[in-house]
Structure formats: C-alpha cells, structure tokens
Design a protein around this motif. Structure first.
Motif, PDB file in Angstrom:
ATOM      1  N   GLY A 181     -65.678  20.560 -45.577  1.00 35.81           N
ATOM      2  CA  GLY A 181     -66.116  20.352 -44.208  1.00 35.81           C
ATOM      3  C   GLY A 181     -66.926  21.490 -43.639  1.00 35.81           C
ATOM      4  N   GLN A 182     -67.064  22.595 -44.372  1.00 35.25           N
ATOM      5  CA  GLN A 182     -67.861  23.708 -43.877  1.00 35.25           C
ATOM      6  C   GLN A 182     -69.338  23.398 -43.949  1.00 35.25           C
ATOM      7  N   THR A 185     -61.026  21.487 -46.414  1.00 33.51           N
ATOM      8  CA  THR A 185     -61.562  22.494 -45.501  1.00 33.51           C
ATOM      9  C   THR A 185     -62.893  23.025 -46.001  1.00 33.51           C
ATOM     10  N   LEU A 228     -55.716  20.217 -48.900  1.00 31.99           N
ATOM     11  CA  LEU A 228     -56.204  20.716 -47.615  1.00 31.99           C
ATOM     12  C   LEU A 228     -57.266  21.792 -47.803  1.00 31.99           C
ATOM     13  N   SER A 229     -57.096  22.619 -48.830  1.00 31.47           N
ATOM     14  CA  SER A 229     -58.099  23.661 -49.087  1.00 31.47           C
ATOM     15  C   SER A 229     -59.436  23.044 -49.466  1.00 31.47           C
ATOM     16  N   PRO A 244     -59.525  31.095 -48.011  1.00 28.15           N
ATOM     17  CA  PRO A 244     -59.302  29.669 -47.755  1.00 28.15           C
ATOM     18  C   PRO A 244     -57.845  29.431 -47.334  1.00 28.15           C
ATOM     19  N   ASN A 245     -57.631  28.469 -46.488  1.00 30.96           N
ATOM     20  CA  ASN A 245     -56.299  28.113 -45.955  1.00 30.96           C
ATOM     21  C   ASN A 245     -55.539  29.302 -45.384  1.00 30.96           C
TER      22      ASN A 245
END
Length: 371
Positions: free
Chosen positions: A28-29, A25, A21-22, A78-79
């Motif tokens: 996707g930035q 994420t 997930l990190s 992050p996360n």
C-alpha cells in the motif's frame, strides 16, 4: 522441548497474520513495489512460528532481516518492528539472563543502524522510545520466567507434600491393620483350639476378637474421615490416639494373651499431636511384633517424661526367631517405619536384641520446654 500442538499452532497463526499485514502494508505504500522489501518484511515476523523451539535463532534472523531492510534503504521498520519485540520477550522468558542481555544489545545495535540510515532527521526521543519498548519486553519476559519457575517450585513442593502424606497414610494403615489383625488372628486361633474343651476361655477369646475388630473399624473410620475432603465441615473427626490411650492399648494386648508390664516415670505433660501419635504407634508396633514373633514372652513398656526428652522403651524376654531372619530385624519394614516416624519429629529410635535376651525398642523424642 516438545510443545503442545495448540501452542505451536498459535505461533504459526501469529507469524502468518503478521507476515500478511507486513506485505499488505508494503504493497500500500506509494511508489513501485520491490520484491526484496517484501521478502525482508516477511522475514522480520515469519520466524516467530518457531520462537518457542529456537528463540535465539528466531531473534537473530529477525534482527538480521531488519538490519538488511534498513541498509537497503527501504525506510522505517516494517510493521513497527513488532517481530523483534515478540522475539525479545520470548528469549527473556525461555533463556537465561546473560543470553537475554546479549540479544538486547543486538537489538540496540540494530535500532542504531536503522536510525543512522534513515532518510529523515533522527529525533532522540524516538530512539529512546524504541529502546524502552525493547527493555520493557525484556523485563516482562524475565518476570514471566521467574513466575514460571516459582510455579514449578510450588508444584514440586506440592508433589513432595502429597508423596509424604501418602507415606504417612500408608504407615497409619500398616499400624492399624497389623496390630488389630494380629490380635484377631491370635484370639481366633485360641478360640478354635479350646472351643470344645474350655468354653469360658473360648468366649473370652471371641469377645476379644469382637473388641479388636470394633477398634480397628473405629481407627479406619478416623483415617477415612481425615481423607474425606468433600465434607470436611460435616465430618465428625475423632482425635488421633496418643499416650493417654496407652492403658487401652495395653489391655487389648493383654486380652490377646501377652502379659504386659507398664511403668511411667516423671511428670506426664501434654504433647503435640504429632509426637504423641508417634509415641503411641511405636508402642503399638512394638507390642504387635512381640505378639507375632517373640513366642511365649512378657513385654515391658517404660515411659519416662524427662525435662527435655520423652523416652519410650518396649522390651520383651522372648526367644522368637533370629533377628536376621525375623520381622524384628533392624532393617524390617515395621522398624524402618517407626524410625522414620521418630526422625520426622526430631527423635531417635533404636531397635535390636537386648543384652539379657529378647528384643528392645527405644524411642527418644525431644519435647518443648515451657516458659
């Protein structure tokens, strides 16, 4: 510390999911992806796979990765810094409070650095919220550790109670079997010896064997009824024997061929079941020892009901075996069992050769004084 396979597997899966997930994420930035950010982002959660084996090292690696991520200018954690929260909870659960306090201080430093290097304006409520989340993880971990220790203490206490109950049951079996089997063995020998020459005596001995065997079965049934936990409501539980059954016990021993004199001093009073059973078993064990080891002898049972003490003394005038060789040694299992019974109820038991010959066993139990 060896962990169950399923627990370690859950930690590995948790770390893998959070790492994935990190990375997703960060990918996707907006803007070009930086492999350094991806590596540091993975390091903020991947060490959780080893959190139960090395909680402090796991948290240090996660905090270092978060500090490096902030100093490199990659932005917010992050996360959301979830790896640090889980690591704080784990340290508080598995390590002492001082260690958890040091690690919490480390998170405060890491959070301060992250907000100090943030590009946007820092709002004090955000800082307070982050610190409160970490404090909550610490408190929750501390509570979990206390609960686990309490559960361990309760389990250890339950184990000690089970062990004590096993010892009590073993002692009850010893008293029941030793007494009744001694009577049966002696009377069976008498019957065999006089069967062809003295038929009435043989019949009396056989009748005594039958009575002793029925009493043994009844006592064993009482004990088994106590152990039958799956049908407690339907079990017909007979009361445990006490000094009220002393006359029956003495009659059985007399029937086995041992003359017994009984004397009672003071005013008898109702005793609690435990001390009452203790006094009865001491008399039973002592008379059984006289039957088995004293040879031709006469036994005397003296019961004294004092104001604050119950005294039971069993003596005999037999020669028997030398104390250091026979089963009536002060260190023999039967006497040790009687002494442990007495100590359980705050009493004292002494046993040894009597001054005028024979053997003496004396039990002193404290009794409650009514209002």
């Amino acid at each position: 510390m060896r962990l169950p396979l399923n627990t370690a597997l859950v930690d590995v899966l948790l770390a893998a999911v959070l790492a994935g997930l990190s990375v997703a994420t960060l990918a996707g930035q907006a803007g070009p992806a930086d492999w350094r950010a991806a590596v540091l982002g993975v390091l903020t959660v991947a060490p959780l796979a080893l959190r139960q084996r090395a909680p402090v090292l796991t948290m240090l690696v996660i905090v270092a990765a978060l500090v490096a991520y902030s100093l490199a200018g990659f932005g917010d954690f992050p996360n959301g810094g979830i790896g640090m929260v889980v690591a704080m909870f784990t340290v508080a659960t598995l390590r002492s409070r001082p260690v958890a306090a040091v690690m919490f201080a480390t998170t405060v430093v890491a959070t301060s650095i992250a907000f100090a290097t943030a590009a946007s304006a820092v709002v004090w409520s955000q800082v307070a919220q982050s610190l409160l989340v970490m404090l909550g993880a610490w408190v929750l971990g501390e509570s979990t550790r206390r609960w686990a220790r309490r559960a361990e203490r309760l389990a250890a206490q339950a184990a000690r109670l089970v062990a004590a109950e096993r010892v009590r049951i073993a002692r009850e079996l010893h008293d029941i079997v030793a007494h009744h089997m001694s009577v049966i063995s002696l009377q069976a020998g008498v019957a065999e010896y006089v069967l062809d020459t003295d038929l009435p005596t043989a019949r009396t001995a056989i009748a005594t064997v039958g009575g002793a065997s029925r009493d043994a079965l009844l006592d064993l049934r009482r004990l088994l009824d106590v152990l039958r936990v799956d049908d407690v409501d339907g079990a017909q539980l007979a009361p445990q024997p006490g000094l009220a059954q002393l006359d029956d016990l003495v009659e059985r021993v007399r029937g086995a061929g041992l003359p017994v004199e009984v004397a009672v001093a003071g005013t008898p009073r109702p005793l609690p079941p435990g001390p009452d059973l203790c006094a009865y078993r001491v008399v039973q064990e002592s008379l059984t020892n006289v039957l088995k080891h004293a040879g031709p002898a006469t036994a005397r049972v003296h019961v004294e009901h004092g104001d604050r003490t119950l005294t039971v003394r069993v003596t005999d005038d037999g020669a028997g075996r030398p104390p250091q060789r026979g089963h009536r040694s002060p260190t023999a299992h039967g006497i040790l069992g009687m002494r442990e019974r007495a100590e359980l109820y705050g009493g004292v038991l002494t046993a040894g050769p009597a001054a005028g010959g024979g053997f003496a066993v004396e039990l002193r139990l404290p009794v409650e004084v009514g209002p």
